[in-house]
Scaffold this motif. Sequence first.
Motif, PDB file in Angstrom:
ATOM      1  N   ARG A 196     -44.424   2.602  -1.757  1.00 26.45           N
ATOM      2  CA  ARG A 196     -43.581   2.894  -2.914  1.00 26.45           C
ATOM      3  C   ARG A 196     -44.364   2.674  -4.213  1.00 26.45           C
ATOM      4  N   ALA A 197     -45.125   1.584  -4.249  1.00 28.40           N
ATOM      5  CA  ALA A 197     -45.925   1.310  -5.451  1.00 28.40           C
ATOM      6  C   ALA A 197     -46.967   2.419  -5.652  1.00 28.40           C
ATOM      7  N   ASP A 247     -47.471   9.435  -9.137  1.00 28.86           N
ATOM      8  CA  ASP A 247     -46.581  10.451  -9.716  1.00 28.86           C
ATOM      9  C   ASP A 247     -47.189  11.078 -10.968  1.00 28.86           C
ATOM     10  N   GLU A 248     -47.733  10.205 -11.810  1.00 29.32           N
ATOM     11  CA  GLU A 248     -48.265  10.695 -13.084  1.00 29.32           C
ATOM     12  C   GLU A 248     -49.488  11.585 -12.885  1.00 29.32           C
ATOM     13  N   GLU A 276     -43.190  -1.092   1.024  1.00 30.68           N
ATOM     14  CA  GLU A 276     -43.304  -1.600  -0.346  1.00 30.68           C
ATOM     15  C   GLU A 276     -44.582  -1.087  -1.016  1.00 30.68           C
ATOM     16  N   LEU A 309     -48.241  14.999 -12.027  1.00 29.06           N
ATOM     17  CA  LEU A 309     -47.652  15.634 -13.205  1.00 29.06           C
ATOM     18  C   LEU A 309     -48.708  15.973 -14.258  1.00 29.06           C
ATOM     19  N   PRO A 334     -43.633  17.916  -8.455  1.00 25.03           N
ATOM     20  CA  PRO A 334     -42.485  17.186  -7.913  1.00 25.03           C
ATOM     21  C   PRO A 334     -41.259  17.408  -8.801  1.00 25.03           C
ATOM     22  N   GLY A 335     -40.158  17.737  -8.213  1.00 21.39           N
ATOM     23  CA  GLY A 335     -38.941  17.941  -8.993  1.00 21.39           C
ATOM     24  C   GLY A 335     -38.693  19.389  -9.351  1.00 21.39           C
ATOM     25  N   PHE A 336     -39.681  20.250  -9.099  1.00 27.30           N
ATOM     26  CA  PHE A 336     -39.524  21.652  -9.465  1.00 27.30           C
ATOM     27  C   PHE A 336     -38.304  22.264  -8.773  1.00 27.30           C
ATOM     28  N   PHE A 337     -38.157  21.947  -7.493  1.00 31.50           N
ATOM     29  CA  PHE A 337     -37.033  22.496  -6.736  1.00 31.50           C
ATOM     30  C   PHE A 337     -35.859  21.528  -6.645  1.00 31.50           C
ATOM     31  N   GLU A 338     -35.907  20.492  -7.485  1.00 33.44           N
ATOM     32  CA  GLU A 338     -34.846  19.485  -7.501  1.00 33.44           C
ATOM     33  C   GLU A 338     -33.469  20.149  -7.554  1.00 33.44           C
ATOM     34  N   GLN A 397     -50.508  13.834 -15.959  1.00 36.07           N
ATOM     35  CA  GLN A 397     -50.517  12.907 -17.094  1.00 36.07           C
ATOM     36  C   GLN A 397     -51.564  11.809 -16.965  1.00 36.07           C
ATOM     37  N   ASN A 423     -45.325   5.643  -6.929  1.00 41.15           N
ATOM     38  CA  ASN A 423     -44.956   5.565  -8.341  1.00 41.15           C
ATOM     39  C   ASN A 423     -46.161   5.719  -9.250  1.00 41.15           C
ATOM     40  N   LEU A 424     -47.289   5.143  -8.839  1.00 41.33           N
ATOM     41  CA  LEU A 424     -48.463   5.212  -9.693  1.00 41.33           C
ATOM     42  C   LEU A 424     -49.143   6.581  -9.628  1.00 41.33           C
TER      43      LEU A 424
END
Lengths: 308, 509
Positions: B474-475, B481-482, B471, B485, B338-342, B487, B478-479
């Motif tokens: 979204r939670a 995402d790591e 909602e 990545l 995620p964000g690679f092509f940001e 992590q 967010n959880l």
Amino acid sequence: MADSGIAPGAAGAVRSARYRKWREWGIAYFFLFPTILGILLLQVVPVLRSAYFSFTDFNGVQPPEWIGLQNYADLGYNPLFWKVLRNTVYYTIGFVPLNIALALFLALLVNQALRGVTLFRALYFMPVVTSLVAISLVWAWLYQPQFGLINYFLSLANIRGPGWLSSTEWSMPALFIMGAWRQAGFNMVIFVAGLKGISQELYEAATVDGAGWFRRFIHITLPMLSPTMFFVVVVSVIGSFQVFEQTYVLTQGGPAYSTLTLSYWIYQNAFEWFNMGKASALAYSLFVVVMFVTLVQFAGQRRWVFYR
Amino acid sequence: MENKREKRHSRRKLLKLGALGGLGIAGVAALGGCGETQVVTETKIQEVVKEVPVEKVVTQIVERDRPVEVEKVVEVERVVEKVVTQVVEKQVVVVQEKVVTVTVEAEAMTPKRPTGEVLYWNYMTNMQNIERQILSQFELNNPDINLKAEWIPWQQYWQKLNASLNAGEGAPDVWNTAPTFYYQYVDLGQLLELDALIKRDVNVNEYWQRTLGQWRAPQGSGPFYGVPRNYVLSVIYYNKSLLDAAGAAYPDDTWTTDDLLETSLRVNNPTGDPRTTVFGFDIPGKGNRVFLDPLIYANGGRVLNEDLTECVINSEVAIDTIRWMQDLYQVHEVTPTPGFFEGLGDSFQTGRVAMAVNGSWRVGAYRPVRAFGWDVALFPKGSQSRVTYGGPDGFVISQQTKNAEAAWATLLHMIGDDSVISFYLENPGMVPIKKELANDARYISINPPDLRVLLRSEPYMAADFNANYNEWQRAKTNLLDEVWLGQKAPEDAAPEVENAVNEILQRSN
């Protein structure tokens, strides 16, 4: 007779003076009325209403239901609230010094009597009045992990740049660096005004005494600028506690909540998830935090702010 | 029974009504399905008196260019049947006018010709011109309805809606909604239940069944509080040029997730150079709901329980699926993190990925692409079945409306009138809820993409839409995402997601 002749006259004078005073007040309030009405309706009432909502279960549509301190208690027990608070403080701690250093540096540069310097003042001020969406677009390119300019410069120094907006460690610094750059022009203008107010005699006297530019900066510019500095710090801290746009446009609070700030969380709760009561409680928590920090700053100003 | 009012229409009154102007041919003809007002050249009226034991009879007051007033009747005593024969310029319309001498309860009113004001809201501001045309057709058909339409940008839409609902005035009678927000307003009790109206006026067999079922509340079983206009769902977009270059076959209906991975690996070419880097498969944007959730279901797991009241993602199947998706990023490296092509625009649109999962709502954005050939394929099968993310967009009617019938007429027009085809031609990724429209040659012949893929996908559509879908998603995002990545391990993230989602779900239950 004489007494009694004077007394009514004096009483009349007092009465008419009082009347005049009331008249003046009346006229003043008559003209102030629209403003007062505006403040009452648009600020005082909403502020009081949201205070009330913070003690209710309210979704924004149905009538609020009184639940006392439940919203505040829920926040206290919610680890995410503390993370969001930490994020907000982190942003402030990163943003304020960076922003002020940059603004002061720019102010010193554009405060020189050089031809065309007003053009630079205007240029440095431009980001303040540019749409954040446009700015974010450009910064997203700068921050681009693979092909962005920032990581390119880092690679010249043999540093492998991070995924700025997509990593949990660097997303918040990415936001406050951009924020500091964007707001620098605004504080620059205030600093310039402060610098203009410093008497040239002080510099001349110091120069005669053999002080170089650095000593003049430390011993004259900074102390004489401290009231301006105080104002800038207070306003910047308040502003950065309310940071919203950056995270809204660039990261939506992610990744992994690393850029979720109080204002953005309030917005999400109020307008995306309809938790108006919780959002109000959050807003008042933010208010208390900001007020506390500001009071501490006012208490501390005696130590470093010099009013002449 | 004593207090019932007697209502009688005499012959004289009927003639008087007729004299008012052609005896309400417009109204009567509309009821008879004849449609247009004609010029009457001759009128004959015969009166037949009958005793008819009917349980439900209606009284109609018919006037030209006036609404037809209809009253439900509880009991019938005597029926006077008048046969009105009218010789019209083009045709002879025989109208059977039942005038009833009855005892009447005055309040009921089915099916009343709708009148009054209707306020219509939509957030699709880019569709304003097309919808205006569609609505002007409605105004032509319904001169008695005073329609007002507003297009409000998404960012202000829900805020304004809540404020007006809360104030009790100014709220729209009909508004456009996405499924996520649909359930929020059902939960808030702000939507009119439409079951009776649907039963009366809609042949649901003409509609996509899976899509309809998603707007029952609760899903699949409860009553309707809205009618879908279209559905959107996730598909696999593929770049024909990149697949051809790698000698790889295009995805098709037989594909499983294994095929997806295999082809992704084959095409993958992360050179590091921005001009040549090609990834096998991208999961952009809302990957957690568009890709992960359907895969968990397709592998036999669940995200929420059947009632959609509890998160059950901390299961072996779900964790294995999360790990499989993590491997796409971290082990196989066929998917850009995620964000690679940001900041570089849409990775599929710019030709940087061979395949990508995304909602059919992206079709409109990709249509102008000329640099390479592309198409869409069905979402691949998991180990147990095929599931694809999707849901309806559509219209709801406010609980506060004062003109429910007029609002309903507006809604019906917006989903079923012939003129609405122009909306779908502009947004081919939004499949018409009416199968007939979806199979209309003008629509289905649009290419690329092959829209029949969207039609074939419909039966597999599923999503855990409930009142706080946004909602908890979204939670969850967010959880997780790591995890993407690299992590966090899937088995550590799953219980965290489950707890966080359950906290949100419990608050509202």
